[in-house]
Write a protein that holds these residues in place. Structure first.
Motif, PDB file in Angstrom:
ATOM      1  N   THR A  99      47.222  78.757 -27.596  1.00 41.36           N
ATOM      2  CA  THR A  99      46.805  79.937 -26.849  1.00 41.36           C
ATOM      3  C   THR A  99      46.831  81.146 -27.765  1.00 41.36           C
ATOM      4  OG1 THR A  99      47.625  79.061 -24.752  1.00 41.36           O
ATOM      5  CG2 THR A  99      47.326  81.447 -24.903  1.00 41.36           C
ATOM      6  N   LEU A 115      46.101  85.202 -28.016  1.00 39.38           N
ATOM      7  CA  LEU A 115      45.978  86.465 -27.272  1.00 39.38           C
ATOM      8  C   LEU A 115      45.413  87.521 -28.209  1.00 39.38           C
ATOM      9  CD1 LEU A 115      46.507  88.426 -24.931  1.00 39.38           C
ATOM     10  CD2 LEU A 115      48.928  88.422 -25.566  1.00 39.38           C
ATOM     11  N   ASN A 142      42.572  78.013 -26.565  1.00 38.85           N
ATOM     12  CA  ASN A 142      42.460  78.822 -25.356  1.00 38.85           C
ATOM     13  C   ASN A 142      42.595  80.274 -25.785  1.00 38.85           C
ATOM     14  OD1 ASN A 142      42.389  76.560 -23.600  1.00 38.85           O
ATOM     15  ND2 ASN A 142      44.614  76.387 -23.732  1.00 38.85           N
ATOM     16  N   THR A 143      41.690  81.125 -25.368  1.00 37.77           N
ATOM     17  CA  THR A 143      41.695  82.511 -25.805  1.00 37.77           C
ATOM     18  C   THR A 143      41.845  83.454 -24.623  1.00 37.77           C
ATOM     19  OG1 THR A 143      39.265  82.529 -25.757  1.00 37.77           O
ATOM     20  CG2 THR A 143      40.320  82.098 -27.882  1.00 37.77           C
ATOM     21  N   VAL A 144      42.664  84.474 -24.833  1.00 38.54           N
ATOM     22  CA  VAL A 144      42.823  85.545 -23.854  1.00 38.54           C
ATOM     23  C   VAL A 144      42.309  86.816 -24.518  1.00 38.54           C
ATOM     24  CG1 VAL A 144      44.426  86.850 -22.419  1.00 38.54           C
ATOM     25  CG2 VAL A 144      44.854  84.422 -22.895  1.00 38.54           C
ATOM     26  N   LEU A 200      40.245  83.511 -20.931  1.00 41.49           N
ATOM     27  CA  LEU A 200      40.713  84.368 -19.843  1.00 41.49           C
ATOM     28  C   LEU A 200      40.477  85.816 -20.220  1.00 41.49           C
ATOM     29  CD1 LEU A 200      42.332  84.835 -17.176  1.00 41.49           C
ATOM     30  CD2 LEU A 200      44.403  84.846 -18.602  1.00 41.49           C
ATOM     31  N   ILE A 203      49.637  91.749 -19.151  1.00 36.57           N
ATOM     32  CA  ILE A 203      48.839  90.923 -20.068  1.00 36.57           C
ATOM     33  C   ILE A 203      49.632  89.693 -20.511  1.00 36.57           C
ATOM     34  CG2 ILE A 203      47.868  90.850 -22.404  1.00 36.57           C
ATOM     35  CD1 ILE A 203      47.223  93.916 -21.949  1.00 36.57           C
ATOM     36  N   THR A 237      50.539  87.276 -17.475  1.00 38.61           N
ATOM     37  CA  THR A 237      49.367  86.535 -16.999  1.00 38.61           C
ATOM     38  C   THR A 237      48.960  85.460 -17.995  1.00 38.61           C
ATOM     39  OG1 THR A 237      48.611  88.533 -15.855  1.00 38.61           O
ATOM     40  CG2 THR A 237      47.011  86.756 -16.118  1.00 38.61           C
ATOM     41  N   THR A 238      49.041  85.782 -19.279  1.00 31.78           N
ATOM     42  CA  THR A 238      48.722  84.791 -20.318  1.00 31.78           C
ATOM     43  C   THR A 238      49.658  83.593 -20.225  1.00 31.78           C
ATOM     44  OG1 THR A 238      47.891  86.489 -21.824  1.00 31.78           O
ATOM     45  CG2 THR A 238      48.579  84.403 -22.808  1.00 31.78           C
ATOM     46  N   THR A 250      49.182  81.515 -17.088  1.00 27.92           N
ATOM     47  CA  THR A 250      47.925  80.756 -17.093  1.00 27.92           C
ATOM     48  C   THR A 250      47.968  79.579 -18.054  1.00 27.92           C
ATOM     49  OG1 THR A 250      46.695  82.776 -16.553  1.00 27.92           O
ATOM     50  CG2 THR A 250      45.418  80.912 -17.402  1.00 27.92           C
ATOM     51  N   ILE A 260      52.365  81.481 -25.601  1.00 31.24           N
ATOM     52  CA  ILE A 260      51.531  82.196 -26.568  1.00 31.24           C
ATOM     53  C   ILE A 260      51.829  81.618 -27.950  1.00 31.24           C
ATOM     54  CG2 ILE A 260      50.978  84.420 -27.647  1.00 31.24           C
ATOM     55  CD1 ILE A 260      51.998  85.771 -25.065  1.00 31.24           C
TER      56      ILE A 260
END
Length: 273
Positions: free
Chosen positions: A7, A9, A31-33, A65, A80, A83-84, A87, A91
């Motif tokens: 993930t 961010l 997975n990118t936020v 996201l 932020i 929520t990351t 989800t 991180i």
């Protein structure tokens, strides 16, 4: 895929360098936020966090996201990060890309411009990093990457645009200090900066218009450099101030022509280079 199930961010992820990094890592399965303030179309700015998310989702198998946020404010940062984690479960990588620029000399620097640059560049980067650290400590090969320049105490850089220089060097000082502080936790903390100007909204709208855009490289060169940095073992790769071109040369890449907006134009060196 080297970033599968990781993930990432990214602040300032709706356009420019931030979006380019998100696209590059999404192709590798991440997975990118993406965090940004733009949720409604703006004629002066390309896209929104939602249009960027649609583009990123098409780039690779990873999930994306989009989050509206303003890293000047603690509540937004906490939202932020929470929520990351809620989800995606954690991180692995934090990209501190969000930044404000104003190249006014001291006599023409308004307090609100000073506050904006230092609020985003220094304060936002510091507290985004602080909020992410507990989760990065749990990650495998965790990284923080700041888009900030090598520290250079040449007075020329301060004389030209003191307020902006202080704010960007503040981001770099975070790298210097946090790399050492986080060494026992095996969190890699590094900086990345482009050798040339990059074709972004800031270059087009604030610095040099189409003239400078034609003498710039695309954000893809910074994204490719970030991709190679973030694969490195975090316990070995920390406290560095990388230049995009040098990273790619280490990978055996010597022809950068395809990164140029206009290969027929002489490239403009970026600030602090």
């Amino acid at each position: 895929m080297s970033f599968e199930n990781k993930t990432v961010l990214i602040t300032g992820g709706s356009r420019g360098i931030g979006k380019a990094i998100a696209l590059r890592l999404a192709k590798e399965g991440a997975n990118t936020v993406i965090v940004g303030k733009t949720v409604e179309p703006n004629p002066k700015l390309e896209g929104t966090i939602y249009t960027a998310a649609e583009e990123i989702a098409k780039a690779g198998p990873g999930k994306v996201l989009p989050l509206q946020g303003d890293i000047r404010f603690e509540e937004s940062i906490q939202h932020i990060v929470k929520t990351t984690v809620d989800t995606f479960g954690g991180i692995d990588i934090l990209i501190n890309n969000a930044s404000a620029i104003n190249l006014s000399p001291t006599e023409h620097t308004e307090p609100k411009r000073w506050d904006l640059m230092h609020g985003i560049n220094v304060r936002g980067t510091f507290f985004m990093s602080q909020a992410a650290i507990p989760h990065l400590k749990k990650a495998h090969n965790p990284h923080i990457l700041n888009l900030s320049p090598p520290l250079n105490m040449d007075p020329a850089w301060f004389a030209k645009h003191l307020a902006y220089t202080m704010s960007k060097y503040g981001m770099s000082m975070i790298v210097l200090g946090l790399a050492e502080e986080m060494r026992p936790h095996r969190i890699g903390v590094n900086a990345l900066w482009p050798r040339t100007t990059i074709a972004t909204a800031a270059v087009k709208n604030l610095l040099g218009g189409d003239f400078l855009m034609q003498r710039s490289r695309t954000p893809d060169i910074v994204a490719d450099a970030a991709f190679h940095i973030l694969q490195r073992p975090s316990f070995e790769c920390t406290g560095n101030f990388f230049i995009d071109e040098e990273i790619l040369k280490e990978q055996g890449i010597t022809d950068f022509t395809h990164y140029a907006v206009n290969p027929d134009q002489k490239l403009m060196m970026d600030l602090f280079i």
